[in-house]
Design a protein around this motif. Sequence first.
Motif, PDB file in Angstrom:
ATOM      1  N   TYR A 141      -2.038  11.241   4.484  1.00  0.00           N
ATOM      2  CA  TYR A 141      -2.804  10.089   4.964  1.00  0.00           C
ATOM      3  C   TYR A 141      -3.668  10.485   6.167  1.00  0.00           C
ATOM      4  CZ  TYR A 141      -3.395   5.147   6.459  1.00  0.00           C
ATOM      5  OH  TYR A 141      -3.885   3.923   6.822  1.00  0.00           O
ATOM      6  N   GLY A 145      -7.851   4.575   7.927  1.00  0.00           N
ATOM      7  CA  GLY A 145      -6.914   4.136   6.901  1.00  0.00           C
ATOM      8  C   GLY A 145      -6.396   2.739   7.208  1.00  0.00           C
ATOM      9  N   VAL A 176      -0.830   2.146   3.313  1.00  0.00           N
ATOM     10  CA  VAL A 176      -0.328   2.680   2.046  1.00  0.00           C
ATOM     11  C   VAL A 176       0.427   1.549   1.357  1.00  0.00           C
ATOM     12  CG1 VAL A 176       1.181   4.367   0.952  1.00  0.00           C
ATOM     13  CG2 VAL A 176      -0.142   5.009   2.987  1.00  0.00           C
TER      14      VAL A 176
END
Length: 482
Positions: A209, A220, A223
């Motif tokens: 990541y 980001g 997830v």
Amino acid sequence: MARALMIQGTGSNVGKSMLVAGLCRAARLRGLSVAPFKPQNMSNNAAVTADGGEIGRAQALQAMACGLAAHSDMNPVLLKPETETGAQVVVQGKRLTSTRARDYAALKPTLMGAVLDSFRRLGARHDLVIIEGAGSPAETNLRRGDIANMGFAEAAGVPVILCGDIDRGGVIAQIVGTQAVMPPVDADLIKGFIINKFRGDPRLFDEGYAAIGRMTGWRGYGVLPWFAEAWRLPAEDALDIAETPRRAGFHIVCLRLSRIANFDDLDPLSQEPGVRVTMLPPGQPIPADADLVILPGTKSTRGDLAFLRAQGWDIDLIAHHRRGGRVLGICGGYQMLGQNVADPAGIEGPPGETPGLGLLDIRTVMGGDKQTTLAHARHAALDLPFAGYEIHIGQSDGPDCARPFAQVNGRPEGAISADGRVAGSYLHGMFADDSFRRAWLAALGAQPSDHAYSAGVEATLDALAAHVEAHLDVEGLLSLAA
């Protein structure tokens, strides 16, 4: 104008539709008036809208997540494949034309005006619009005249989040590679990324990541683990319909036609505990223990008649009927059950006429205006009301229509054979009606449950929103919307 955010993917089937549905429900639960939007979709699984048009089934589910009735502005361009190289083009809910894939490139730029008009109308009515891309922006050969991904994002001035699918593997290359092949003007529109469909402990991907963030410079936003309850939501792809385990009970077999359409009819049946549903793939015979065989909708009735015969299913159906089995044809499947299907104007392909399966004494002629209407019907044999919708071209008539499947606004609809074991109807969506589904299954000898299908979909959308809130930076995503 409303604020807007666009979710694009590194490829098809990376989970964009589900992610948008979850974000839509999460935004709604936060008190926002939110609407879904997909500039261009390609699917034969369509929904009829309140304004008498049709859109992709995924956008209808997203509308449900928003607490809205489906509207044609939510998916202004819908491509419905009719052959390997051609598709029907539906614009703002209405059929515009049929075209070959190589000719669509010339047509596509003329559709941007309609796409932007629909987007602006939605934006004027809501606080937030969450947009779903199509395929991948890395398909740079499709960038010229694009209306589905970066072409739309640039024209509408909306920020983009890129979603990658870790379940299929190579997610670092998916995201970093997408940036590498994009022109800088497009890459600048992408404001971050999401990793989707993670199985196991998400902390195991911390290094990967971080690597994506370093290599792309994009932020980001989380997830998202695999959402195990997704099977409870209407499937966008026939391959996604949850097949029930091999168990005792009423066995329904649905033929997976090459141009299968509006197969969401199967979703409520597949969730009945006392019913086993088999989506029969090509090349396999119809099982001898089938109680009911369903011929589903299709985008190409004559084409799928040829496909059905190539599998030997025509012979299997006759044997199934001879053994006392039942057959139900829905929409295109209903047309196939008749004596013949004529298409003199070549609406679905080359002009001509094709013999039907001969299990119903009806004949079908393709032609006239396309019917896209919501329907309130009453089943003739059970004398029970149910809701559904029609989405078809063509009219069917013949002696078996004297025994209608249902009444719609006082007119007979569909047909039933003299022995009562073969039925056909143009009505989709009937099995989502809990009371009707239970009574219909009981009349066939099945053991229906008290499962409430629509309530289950709503509960699953709430669970999806909670799942999204728990694992993604929803606050950051919503603040990003411009």
